[in-house]
Design a protein around this motif. Sequence first.
Motif, short mmCIF file in Angstrom:
data_model
loop_
_atom_site.label_atom_id
_atom_site.label_comp_id
_atom_site.label_asym_id
_atom_site.label_seq_id
_atom_site.Cartn_x
_atom_site.Cartn_y
_atom_site.Cartn_z
N ALA A 124 -3.18 32.54 -9.13
CA ALA A 124 -3.12 31.36 -10.25
C ALA A 124 -2.86 32.03 -11.73
CB ALA A 124 -4.34 30.63 -10.11
N ALA A 125 -3.47 33.09 -11.86
CA ALA A 125 -3.36 33.53 -13.21
C ALA A 125 -1.83 34.23 -13.50
CB ALA A 125 -4.48 34.61 -13.37
N ALA A 126 -1.33 34.70 -12.42
CA ALA A 126 0.05 35.11 -12.45
C ALA A 126 0.74 33.93 -12.78
CB ALA A 126 0.31 35.82 -11.38
N MET A 127 0.77 33.06 -11.86
CA MET A 127 1.62 31.80 -11.99
C MET A 127 1.46 31.16 -13.32
SD MET A 127 1.50 29.97 -8.33
CE MET A 127 1.42 28.32 -8.96
N LEU A 128 -0.15 30.99 -13.58
CA LEU A 128 0.03 30.28 -14.92
C LEU A 128 0.69 31.00 -16.23
CD1 LEU A 128 -1.63 28.05 -14.87
CD2 LEU A 128 -3.44 28.78 -16.01
#
Lengths: 161, 612
Positions: B31-35
């Motif tokens: 999620a962090a990477a995607m965000l």
Amino acid sequence: MPLCALGQALEHEVKAAYLFRFLSFVEWPQSTFLRPDSPIVIGVLGADDVLAELREIVPGRVVQGRPVAAVRLHEGASLAGVHVLFVGREAGAQLARLAPTRGVLVVSDSERGLDQGAVVNFVRAEGRVRFEVALDAAEQRELRISSRMLAVASSVRPGKL
Amino acid sequence: MRPLRWIGASVRRKTMAVVIATTVIALLVSAAAMLFYEVRTLRETHLAELRTQAEIIGRASGPALAFKDRKAAAQDLLMLRGRPDIELAALYALDGTLFASYARAGQSGIPPRAGAPGYRLEGDSVTLFHAVTDANEDLGTVFLRSSAGLRERMQDYVAILGSVLALSLAVAWLVSVWLQRAVTGPILNVAGAARQVFERRDFSVRAEKRTEDEIGMLADTLNRMLADLEREMTERREAEGAIRAADRRKDEFLATLAHELRNPLAPIRNALYIMQAARDNPAAVAEARAIIERQLAQMVRLVDDLLDVSRITTGKLNLRKEQVDARAVAQSAIEAVEPLARARGHALRVALPPTGVTLDADPTRLAQVFLNLLNNAIKFTDPGGRIDFEVEVAAGELVARVRDSGVGIAAEMREEIFEMFAQVDRSLERSTMGLGVGLSLARRLVELHGGTISVSSAGPGKGAEFVVRIPLAGERQPAARDDRAPFARASAARPHRILLADDNLDFASSFATLLRRMGNEVRVEHDGPAALAAAGEFRPEIAFLDIGLPKLNGFDLARRLRGLSATAGSKLVAVTGWGQPSDRQLASEAGFDDYMVKPVEIERIQAILRAA
Ligand SMILES: Nc1ncnc2c1ncn2[C@@H]1O[C@H](COP(=O)(O)OP(=O)(O)OP(=O)(O)O)[C@@H](O)[C@H]1O
Ligand SMILES: [Mg+2]
């Protein structure tokens, strides 16, 4: 910059600026230019203040890949090599006598300019300088005027095509 | 694992924690990477879009700027109504003054003058100044402010992430429950079996093998270990049981032994008393002597049996095999029991093979086997019974049957009675005598002869039959040195010179008296060197030597005597007492011709004298 001081700018300055701006929106027949880098020539008839202003503007400017030149025309002078002919208010009477010449954008500055054969005519509206366009006259002279210019024209007289 | 201590010792909770932690970490990282990626591309595409928008507006309102047409410019800006993200827009003339503007409802903050071209991010919005040119001509500047929608996007993302997280946790929980069933279930099952074994000490518990993986292997290994353990434990228990039983039999034997040893003493004392009191009554004295003889014989037999028992337990029971005549051996056993059978009023019926059936056997020991069986038959049959003794040759075997009409043997005792010290009736008050060694001796002796012994009985009160089978000798040789057989025919012996060496004065003098009464010349010595010295001058034909002689023991003395010319060819007889080394092998190696155990039997002595 005299051009931009709208409102306070003097009318001849505005007209000179407009004359220069028109060059961007008009397409001349290829044959009116001798060479690819032949200048676009603006001939001024009977409006020395506008001519003077134009001479301020044009040096070093390039429009459609061509330099721009402003010349004074005398009454009855040949229109050969001239791409824009501005007929000043004082020379308005000359307008009627001009034969429609191929490749010459005639800009007038009188109430009945378009009726007398001009392609573009300066008008005053709400205290500001505007212009009107006659497409039929442009067609007669084999000139094409960008629709973007027409969008800001105060009125457009339609052509036949 | 210190960081996981809070999870505790349960594998179930650990797998749950692993699954959930993995899920959460993977989700958060992705999620962090995607965000991060999303915010960047969002900003970039948004900026690119905004630039394009500015370019379009610039182009559209180029003429308006060029010809100072504010109305047209305002009109141009109005097309932004279709773009809800654009909050503010403005056109500036070349000198930087505001030319036309547009503001979405509720928005304000149009800069009064044009800024330098470029963008700025202000919180959630992006502002952009973009130069308007037409045909290389600068015409003015466009200003746009747009809400990038980052905040809403972020909120959307967080909401999506939250629901994905919740969903994943639910799935992870389900997965861990499944894992538990598939992985920790079998482990717990194996662990449970192991704990059960430990707590209940029950090695018959088995772990159920549910999977074919390492855990299945673990279950298999555990089961194999348990099987081994179970087998070992049963073996140990059985061995312990056997040891306890042997121990119990030994205890009982000791009680029996004391009883049996004491039994003859009273009659002997009585007999001695009679001999003293009725000195003048020859009949009474003879009667008393007969009592003493019988009781003594009984005690001698007891002690002999005990010696044999100790030989069996120490593995020293050896045979002196020779070609013996089956009939002769059987006959000698019959002769020994006949008086007893007659005394008990039994009818003894005998069927023997003709002379000439020989086998390779120790005649004394073989006779002992028959004797034991016959004695038992007589003993365990009420007076007036019937006893059959049949010996025959069948299928290359000597088959001897001892059948009686006695008390019989219960089925469950038929194997047990062959055990050392085993007796059916263990009460000390029982009428029969014995130590419970007869049958085990018999079996051992028969086995040493390569044979078998078995018993059958129709049950208590219905008599019993013992069958001995011994393979016959391969080649039949005429029985050699028959005269040495202990049961050889008695005949008068000629007188001999006899040397007697024994440190037991009573034994030596009584033995010497006996020998002299038989007409022999006897010389007595009480230690080894004296006996050696005496032998040189006395030149004995026969020497009875005690093994436990002082100064020079019997074995060494025999060796020295063999070296003397006077005694090199003499007959040397070893005499051993209770508790002395009793190895026939050692004796014959030392040069002895014969071997006797105290108390010596008169018949034996006579046989030796006859043979010399
Ligand atoms: N012919 C038989 N009939 C019934 N019981 C027998 C017979 N022979 C042996 N037994 C049983 O087997 C037991 C063991 O016999 P075994 O000969 O070993 O010992 P024993 O006769 O009691 O003592 P020992 O032989 O040492 O004097 C006996 O005590 C008896 O209970
Ligand atoms: Mg017995």
